[in-house]
Enzyme design. Sequence first.
Site, PDB file in Angstrom:
ATOM      1  N   CYS A   1     -29.534 -20.865  -8.616  1.00 19.88           N
ATOM      2  CA  CYS A   1     -29.681 -20.428  -7.227  1.00 19.88           C
ATOM      3  C   CYS A   1     -28.874 -21.254  -6.250  1.00 19.88           C
ATOM      4  CB  CYS A   1     -31.153 -20.335  -6.835  1.00 19.88           C
ATOM      5  SG  CYS A   1     -31.858 -21.809  -6.148  1.00 19.88           S
TER       6      CYS A   1
ATOM      7  N   CYS B   1     -34.282 -17.309  -1.248  1.00 14.60           N
ATOM      8  CA  CYS B   1     -34.253 -18.346  -2.288  1.00 14.60           C
ATOM      9  C   CYS B   1     -33.722 -19.648  -1.714  1.00 14.60           C
ATOM     10  CB  CYS B   1     -33.511 -17.829  -3.530  1.00 14.60           C
ATOM     11  SG  CYS B   1     -32.260 -18.838  -4.281  1.00 14.60           S
TER      12      CYS B   1
END
Lengths: 122, 122, 405, 405
Positions: free
Chosen positions: B102, B33
Amino acid sequence: MYTDKVMDHFSNPRNVGEIENANGVGEVGNASCGDIMKIFLKVEDDIIKDVKFKTFGCGAAIATSSMVTEMALGKTIDEALVLTNQAVAEALDGLPPNKMHCSNLAADALHEAIKNYKETNV
Amino acid sequence: MYTDKVMDHFSNPRNVGEIENANGVGEVGNASCGDIMKIFLKVEDDIIKDVKFKTFGCGAAIATSSMVTEMALGKTIDEALVLTNQAVAEALDGLPPNKMHCSNLAADALHEAIKNYKETNV
Amino acid sequence: MKQIYMDNNATTPVKPEVLEAMLPFFREQFGNPSSVHWAGRMVSGAVETAREQVAALINCSPAEVVFISCGSEGDNFAIKGTADALKEKGNHIITTTVEHPAILETCEHLEKNGYDVTYLKVDRDGMLDLTELEAAITDQTILISIMWANNETGNLFPIEEIGRIAKKYKVRFHTDAVQAVGKVPVDVQQANVDLAVISGHKIGAAKGVGAIYIRRGTRMTRFMHGGHQERNRRAGTHNVAGIVGLGVACELALKNLQKNYAYVRNLRDKLEAGIKELVPEIKLNGHPDADLRLPNTLNVSFAYIEGESLLLNFDMKGIAASSGSACTSGSLEPSHVMGAMCVDVVLAHSSTRFSLGANNTEADVDFVLQELPPMVQRLREMSPLYNREQPLTCDECRVVRRVSQ
Amino acid sequence: MKQIYMDNNATTPVKPEVLEAMLPFFREQFGNPSSVHWAGRMVSGAVETAREQVAALINCSPAEVVFISCGSEGDNFAIKGTADALKEKGNHIITTTVEHPAILETCEHLEKNGYDVTYLKVDRDGMLDLTELEAAITDQTILISIMWANNETGNLFPIEEIGRIAKKYKVRFHTDAVQAVGKVPVDVQQANVDLAVISGHKIGAAKGVGAIYIRRGTRMTRFMHGGHQERNRRAGTHNVAGIVGLGVACELALKNLQKNYAYVRNLRDKLEAGIKELVPEIKLNGHPDADLRLPNTLNVSFAYIEGESLLLNFDMKGIAASSGSACTSGSLEPSHVMGAMCVDVVLAHSSTRFSLGANNTEADVDFVLQELPPMVQRLREMSPLYNREQPLTCDECRVVRRVSQ
Ligand SMILES: Cc1ncc(COP(=O)(O)O)c(C=O)c1O
Ligand SMILES: Cc1ncc(COP(=O)(O)O)c(C=O)c1O
């Protein structure tokens, strides 16, 4: 959309009206598609001496009606019978594609009128 | 997209680097990510005497890392443990919504480093 | 601050000639071309002129051009319109793993509705194996959809060969030519393409207009149902100004194609050579043979750093580029194109695309080459992945959640 | 020649303030709002401002506004997006016989794919019977789609009452508000609407941009698949200039709503009264109560003549209006709206719509009232239907193919 010739015949249509003592009358068309053309003839010695029209319809319908009367006037009925819708459209420098079928029926109306003349004057 | 504070911490990050003889190190993140944060601590008497970071990640990741080191420096480890990612984001005047999850993990990295300190210094 | 725009694959400024041509159609010539009065008549000719200009660029007949709102619409139309029209014939579609989301998401949607889709793999250079394509064709195959040029890498697919294969097996062939037109010659006849999509804002026209080439006789279900516009192929009042602008942009693209190819390619090659020389540990993404890429596109990964942070550094110097990083894509995953090419996930996050245009100059390239190396170095110094004793492997990093020294 | 534009339901000129606001977004501010660099940042705020402006006009939250390319797209999206998303729930859709083709053709398409559609009839005034609506709802009903205002007659449907019925039966409610916004108040909360569509070019924004209101929590399948724009609800690079212009047009519409209503309604009422007074044998199409029509719309049939030839006569005087005649619609049948209202086919062919705007003046109306009566008379004199002894009945005229005197 329309050629100058179409617009000329639309705005100054030739031979509009009825003939009182017509000896040939033809009508074609279809009100649901928006065009009805009626042609009146005065035929003498197989010659179209007078011709008039009445039309309910769009610009192309009125212009083709006007044009066909100009083309037919003075012709013999046999000469007039070979006039086609196509020839009328060409004499107007063409019609938009979507008008070729439903509004280009003036020659048919003329032929109906001639047929009516022949039927009623035997 | 980013606030001025974020851009300030991104372009002039505080406390970048490693601590040679760190006694607490934590790393969190997920390269797939796009963010990995590593925090180095020098703890003395339960007080954070020095803190440095290294971060692989986007602008928010770098800015939150920088901010968390500023907020932690000089605090006791108990005070540092109550620092949240949310508080870090607020100290930066907020983060774009899609960065809240994230890239906003710097407090987690700090907590991991403290945990590591506690585990290795019992 | 100087602004250096190297993101022409994302969008381009409207060319001055294009804007000039558009303006009257917002003002006096505002009519609806479907109207029979002066306001309609004033503009219907302009739409037809634009159709001719688009047709000339891709070598088709004007009647085969349908105006649409964007590249995405064209791709949706091509695929859904074919899938529905040919559903009696089959339910299988072949495309590639590196298409634009407008193709991929549309195909995924069809998969939920009874269609089978084969996604052809690419190799590490991003290229297709045409024997795989041929092997994938079944008697159920109704469509092959393969892009002309890839937006991220610039890779050019062998469209003429694919066209030959499609013809051999009598399968309809759609190509997303959004990135190709204006940059390389696009001839739909020669390539034996049945459907092709272009988008205005990639070639100096406005955003919100595009065109789809539909080969005469190609049976399609409408995508945009409604009025009779575009000979019943696309409903909605014509975006006249946008369409006129698209026409002019296509005319300019055709006129300047060769000149711009050479000019832009020269700049791109210089940038590519410069980066290779000045920055260690980089990876070129896309085909190493520059002839097999668009002339304007360079995609490189800078090991150990993440793309968005590099872009932000660029941005502080006025340089506009783009990245395959998840952070810039709106999704959680980095670029699917990098994934399809088996680029390591960390390198994928650092993939950076420079897409040049005829507005760029040598000085722009020099400036980028001057600013880039120290930026990369600074970000590397900040990265926990740089100079790591045991490098993170990909399996590992997918789930890193605490590593002690 | 003076140009009198009375075809505002077809399209409108871009307002000067709107064009002014758009221009920078073709030039310096050409970026893609999805980009992270300066070029993207410069424009993303502008898109969000426009979203607020649209939301303010229809009273929703900006997050509930999705930008699209036109009204037709919105109608396709609303219907197909609902049909697919709710297909587990049911397969029945209720709409009316007088909707825009964007609704009707979309519904007909769905009928070919397993959906059932009820097309509610209207009475001779073009109005619905709401007990029929209620009776039509079944446990399979997933959508009611009823337009706010009719584009041909200007009739306003009782949207709030329909909203109450939809809510009572827990059926999703879409309204095509393309003709309503900017002309009458449109409040999606008060009307309990779940989906509503607007189109820029009907309210002084550019062609090729529109918006759909999607109530928070309304599950939709995407219509335009592809990129992540518009929070995954509509793919395609944002038409930034168009969107900015739409925002400004909505702001102006909101600000001037009351003033324009009164102004335009006064002109329309004058035109209506004048025609009734000056021209015999006409028929008003639409509701006789002017409060139940848009303030700007007047639709009248002139017996015995065909609409296109009347429009051409208008045009020669610089007057722009529109007609329900087949000749102007691109189809072979006259207006389906006239058909649904049981207007005789010949009268339907002569139905003529004047749709006024704030740009019209009293002098415009006076001019039309001066020119219209002789034109109608001249065409009537030319018509074989006028003063006919036995009037053509409709059954008869459908198949006339030769009548002798
Ligand atoms: C009621 C109604 N719905 C939908 C549309 C379609 O809008 P557009 O032309 O923007 O697609 C129109 C306009 O033509 C309309 O009048
Ligand atoms: C290859 C490709 N296809 C399709 C699109 C979609 O085009 P648009 O943004 O005009 O919908 C793009 C651009 O984003 C593209 O690069």
